[in-house]
Design a protein around this motif. Structure first.
Motif, PDB file in Angstrom:
ATOM      1  N   PRO A  73     -13.300  45.512  77.454  1.00 48.16           N
ATOM      2  CA  PRO A  73     -14.245  44.070  77.557  1.00 48.16           C
ATOM      3  C   PRO A  73     -15.182  44.029  76.725  1.00 48.16           C
ATOM      4  N   GLY A  74     -15.791  42.890  76.321  1.00 51.27           N
ATOM      5  CA  GLY A  74     -16.790  42.564  75.347  1.00 51.27           C
ATOM      6  C   GLY A  74     -17.031  41.544  74.547  1.00 51.27           C
ATOM      7  N   PRO A  75     -17.850  41.138  73.740  1.00 58.47           N
ATOM      8  CA  PRO A  75     -18.070  39.994  72.715  1.00 58.47           C
ATOM      9  C   PRO A  75     -16.823  39.906  71.605  1.00 58.47           C
ATOM     10  N   VAL A  76     -16.223  40.930  71.136  1.00 57.96           N
ATOM     11  CA  VAL A  76     -15.139  40.965  70.549  1.00 57.96           C
ATOM     12  C   VAL A  76     -13.743  40.250  71.240  1.00 57.96           C
ATOM     13  N   ARG A  77     -13.611  41.016  72.276  1.00 57.88           N
ATOM     14  CA  ARG A  77     -12.392  40.358  73.069  1.00 57.88           C
ATOM     15  C   ARG A  77     -12.559  38.898  73.257  1.00 57.88           C
TER      16      ARG A  77
END
Length: 395
Positions: free
Chosen positions: A36-40
């Motif tokens: 999970p995170g901004p790239v996803r």
């Protein structure tokens, strides 16, 4: 200035119930998006075509409605006695965020088939002909869902004669069981009451049933807010003032049940809670022109999703409807005529839907044990979806 070429990612575009979404296997996502995170989030936004200030999602797989701006990530389950972990992301159409706060009940109907086709279910569990039971761990709300997927000649059966209002063509029936469907932890009625007085500054005070089953949902009486319960989409979605009023009520309801700390936070939590209104049975014409008679249904329900009246009914909201209808004294139960019931057939803009639910009172609190409904699902397209390479190189 050079530009990064597009990157292709294995994906499947599926209809589940009255929704559509882009399905991924976790291991097929770029490495930076496997956590999970901004790239996803950035990749999923780009896949769907958001944020789009035009509200059309032309440059992506979304179809500019809450029912079609959806993504799913599946992985081998880390939970004992489960086949697959199912993570749902509701992609905002015009804002740059993905809402991970709840489940999508409609797309759940497609999860079992995708899990079988993607190798998440052991081959010795798949009959040559019959039904394959897929145990799904819903990772957003940490609950078990059981899908009963028809199998013919060792493969998922997608075609059939099961008709679902809100879906144009018939398909194979998939039965879904939502086990212990209260969303997350805590009481099914977060305020401790079956009916509350919900005070909304500048709008009014309304009787409300706020239930946490399937998905957190705020139910109002249609008559209290000036509606009949027979409305179709254009009656609500073509009225900006009505939409703003519903969003204000939803925000104050979310605050009252503790989902947010201030009403301002509701803007970044569009997926939950849902807001719906109920009414006793009446005759009406569905959006397809089909005549729905008062005798065809137990109760009328209209629900909003992502700020707009839904064209049919969200699967998770159907769980909330069925559960609330099973509990004497809720607004849904009262609109359906009161008393005890284990199933309810409700009218929505596209037609009707039957959902079964089991609830019991334990130690002064209501507990939902199971909700059951039938949906259908099929693959629309499979292969690869492409996103510009610079979307992945955000880190």
């Amino acid at each position: 200035m050079p530009h990064a070429p597009q990157v292709r990612i294995p994906a499947t575009y599926m209809r589940g119930g009255t929704s559509k979404g882009v399905f991924f296997r976790l291991q097929d996502l770029p490495e930076a998006a496997q956590t999970p995170g901004p790239v996803r989030d950035a990749i999923l936004l780009r896949v769907i075509g958001s944020p789009d200030p035009y509200g059309k999602q032309i440059d992506g797989m979304g179809n500019a409605t809450s029912s079609t701006s959806k993504t799913v990530i599946l992985s081998q389950s880390a939970q004992p006695d489960h086949d697959v972990d199912y993570l749902f992301g509701q992609v905002s159409i015009d804002q740059p965020f993905v809402d991970w706060s709840g489940n999508c009940g409609n797309l759940t109907a497609a999860v079992g088939a995708f899990a079988i086709n993607s190798g998440f279910v052991a081959k010795d569990r798949i009959p040559e002909n019959g039904t394959c039971t897929v145990r799904i761990w819903q990772a957003n709300i940490k609950k078990t869902i059981v899908a009963h997927v028809p199998i013919t000649n060792g493969e998922v059966q997608e075609t059939g004669d099961f008709e679902l209002d809100g879906v144009t063509f018939p398909a194979a029936e998939v039965q879904i069981e939502f086990m212990n469907p209260a969303d997350g932890e805590g009481s099914m009625f977060p305020t401790g009451n079956l009916v509350d007085d919900l005070e909304v500054p500048g709008v009014g005070t309304f009787k409300a049933t706020m239930i946490n089953a399937g998905i957190p949902t705020i139910f109002l009486n249609a008559a209290d807010i000036g509606y009949q319960g027979t409305e179709l989409q254009e009656a609500i979605n073509g009225d900006p003032e009505a939409l703003a009023r519903f969003e204000t009520i939803r925000a104050h309801g979310a605050l009252k049940i503790g989902l947010i700390g201030s009403v301002e936070e509701a803007a970044a939590r569009q997926h939950t809670p849902k807001i719906a209104f109920v009414a006793p049975p009446q005759d009406y014409l569905s959006s397809s022109g089909k005549q729905i008679l008062a005798s065809d249904v137990d109760v009328l329900v209209r629900a909003l999703s992502m700020g707009k009246l839904h064209h049919a009914m969200m699967g998770t909201a159907a769980v909330a409807i069925g559960t609330a209808a099973a509990i004497p004294g809720t607004l849904v139960n009262l609109a359906a005529g009161g008393g005890e019931r284990k199933a309810v057939r409700f009218g929505h803009p596209s037609g009707t839907l039957r959902v079964g639910a089991e609830a019991r009172e334990e130690g002064g609190q209501w507990v939902a044990t199971k909700a059951v409904m039938s949906r259908s699902a099929r693959i629309v397209m499979e292969g690869w979806v492409r996103v510009p390479g610079d979307t992945i190189n955000l880190a």
